[in-house]
Design a protein around this motif. Structure first.
Motif, PDB file in Angstrom:
ATOM      1  N   SER A 157       0.751  -7.027  16.896  1.00 52.07           N
ATOM      2  CA  SER A 157       0.470  -5.689  18.472  1.00 52.07           C
ATOM      3  C   SER A 157       2.468  -6.221  18.821  1.00 52.07           C
ATOM      4  O   SER A 157       2.531  -7.368  18.523  1.00 52.07           O
ATOM      5  N   PRO A 200      -2.399   4.756  18.458  1.00 52.47           N
ATOM      6  CA  PRO A 200      -1.070   4.574  19.229  1.00 52.47           C
ATOM      7  C   PRO A 200      -0.717   3.796  17.502  1.00 52.47           C
ATOM      8  O   PRO A 200      -1.452   3.159  16.962  1.00 52.47           O
ATOM      9  N   MET A 201       0.795   4.694  17.532  1.00 49.26           N
ATOM     10  CA  MET A 201       1.239   4.272  16.412  1.00 49.26           C
ATOM     11  C   MET A 201       0.828   4.126  14.989  1.00 49.26           C
ATOM     12  O   MET A 201       0.711   3.823  13.574  1.00 49.26           O
ATOM     13  N   THR A 202      -0.445   5.242  15.263  1.00 56.07           N
ATOM     14  CA  THR A 202      -0.915   5.617  13.959  1.00 56.07           C
ATOM     15  C   THR A 202      -0.048   6.954  13.425  1.00 56.07           C
ATOM     16  O   THR A 202      -0.344   7.768  12.040  1.00 56.07           O
ATOM     17  N   ASP A 203       1.128   7.345  14.174  1.00 62.62           N
ATOM     18  CA  ASP A 203       1.828   8.836  13.444  1.00 62.62           C
ATOM     19  C   ASP A 203       2.921   8.884  12.599  1.00 62.62           C
ATOM     20  O   ASP A 203       3.703   9.194  12.883  1.00 62.62           O
ATOM     21  N   ARG A 204       3.083   7.308  13.183  1.00 59.62           N
ATOM     22  CA  ARG A 204       4.605   7.052  11.913  1.00 59.62           C
ATOM     23  C   ARG A 204       3.664   5.674  11.247  1.00 59.62           C
ATOM     24  O   ARG A 204       3.062   5.071  11.082  1.00 59.62           O
ATOM     25  N   ASP A 208       2.734  -2.268  12.606  1.00 62.31           N
ATOM     26  CA  ASP A 208       2.473  -2.498  13.710  1.00 62.31           C
ATOM     27  C   ASP A 208       0.941  -1.784  14.754  1.00 62.31           C
ATOM     28  O   ASP A 208       1.038  -1.196  14.479  1.00 62.31           O
ATOM     29  N   SER A 210       0.643  -1.007  19.158  1.00 60.88           N
ATOM     30  CA  SER A 210       0.452  -0.758  20.198  1.00 60.88           C
ATOM     31  C   SER A 210      -0.751  -0.501  21.615  1.00 60.88           C
ATOM     32  O   SER A 210      -1.210   0.322  21.013  1.00 60.88           O
ATOM     33  N   THR A 251      -7.651   2.630  15.486  1.00 56.42           N
ATOM     34  CA  THR A 251      -6.651   2.827  15.441  1.00 56.42           C
ATOM     35  C   THR A 251      -6.444   1.008  14.465  1.00 56.42           C
ATOM     36  O   THR A 251      -5.661   0.847  13.742  1.00 56.42           O
ATOM     37  N   LYS A 255      -4.942   1.314  10.253  1.00 58.50           N
ATOM     38  CA  LYS A 255      -3.968   0.583  10.223  1.00 58.50           C
ATOM     39  C   LYS A 255      -4.368  -0.765   8.906  1.00 58.50           C
ATOM     40  O   LYS A 255      -3.425  -1.032   8.356  1.00 58.50           O
TER      41      LYS A 255
END
Length: 339
Positions: A157, A200-204, A208, A210, A251, A255
């Motif tokens: 994170s 969050p941040m799963t579309d890239r 990591d 967030s 999320t 990941k």
């Protein structure tokens, strides 16, 4: 061979005795939840003072539980970091001093390695290699584990840890500290279709995490769905809790799947306080079943901080002759890859 384990990194005092042939002989735990509840979070100075009061009595209780004396202990392991520096110093000072007085070796254990190895205490321990998802109030990390001491950080994170996001969102919902478990209980009555929170941040690409934005999204949703008195009805609170938990859990799963695909491993270990979450366990089990893989957890009482995981990790390092000298050193910040 018997190792005494001491855990004092935050707000739990954990003492355990582990035997390399008989397994766990004693496990004593004292939680400071009531002490910190009035403040809505852990107060470091109060935590340190309470560890001072509780550590020695719990060591005496563990020896009594195992029907042992100090002469039966072959080594002392203590958490050296990461954690609150004052709390760490209590356990390290007591642990190193007892080892000196008893004329046995001392082992400094990495707190997160203790969590990572906690599933090894179960009847069906994981084999190497595996991906470890470490989720707690202070850490959210994905680790490639190929052996003892062979840890590679895959992602972590960049702001709030998963457990921290749980507790902060619970506080926004008016739940008492510690709120993570209470939020999950509230979410059981929620409807998943009412609110949709971002993952969050799963579309890239990347591994990591967030969670600070998810907390902000929760705060905005709570504010937008309150009455003139600034409150929500019970069903709305439950629905928001459900949407938050689903988003955070999804999320973690997305990941974790990426980490398994990246490493080619088919075993997943999940440990840390958040690993007790029922929704997370259910969804991870389903994912690993679809992948024809295996997922491993510690028992519920070993998800939060405890002395058993420190005693076990200490035993491993003791057998590898990885002991420490007389100096008492703690590391409030200590990357697992450097342990």
């Amino acid at each position: 061979m018997r190792i005494l384990g001491i855990e004092t990194s935050c707000d739990e005092t954990g003492i355990a005795i582990y035997d390399d042939e008989k397994g766990l002989l004693a496990n004593q735990l004292y939680s400071q939840v009531k002490l910190h509840a009035d403040y809505g979070g852990v107060v470091p100075e109060l935590a340190s003072r309470d560890h001072i009061r509780k550590t020695i009595p719990l060591i005496q209780a563990a020896l009594q539980e195992a029907n042992l004396t100090s002469k039966d202990i072959d080594g002392v392991a203590y958490t050296a970091g990461p954690g609150l520096i004052g709390a760490l110093l209590v356990g390290a000072s007591i642990g190193r001093s007892l080892a000196y007085a008893w004329n046995v070796p001392a082992v400094a254990v990495h707190h997160m390695e203790g969590h990572l190895l906690a599933p090894m205490l179960e009847d069906n321990p994981p084999e190497f290699p595996f991906v470890a998802l470490l989720v707690s109030g202070g850490h959210t990390q994905l680790i490639s584990v190929t052996g003892i001491g062979e840890y590679k950080l895959l992602g972590e994170s960049i702001d709030d840890a998963a457990g921290e996001a749980f507790d902060k969102t619970a506080k926004l919902l008016g739940l008492d500290y510690p709120g993570g478990a209470r939020l999950s209980k509230l979410a059981e009555q929620g409807h998943s279709e009412r609110f949709t929170f971002p993952r969050p941040m799963t579309d890239r690409p990347g591994l990591d995490f967030s969670f600070s934005g998810l907390k902000t999204f929760s705060a905005n949703t709570i504010r937008q769905n309150q009455n003139e008195q600034g409150q929500q009805d019970e069903q709305t609170r439950s629905d928001i809790a459900r949407a938050f938990e689903d988003a955070l859990v999804d999320t973690l799963i997305i990941k974790s799947r990426r980490a398994l695909e990246q490493t080619g491993f088919n075993r997943l270990v999940i440990a840390g306080g958040v690993s007790a979450n029922k929704t997370l366990r259910t969804k991870l089990a389903k994912m690993m079943e679809q992948r024809h893989g295996q997922v491993f957890y510690p028992r519920i009482e070993f998800c939060t901080d405890n002395g058993a995981m420190i005693a076990y990790a200490g035993m491993i390092h003791f057998k590898r002759n990885e002991t420490v000298d007389l100096a008492i050193n703690v590391k409030p910040r200590w990357p697992l890859s450097e342990s």
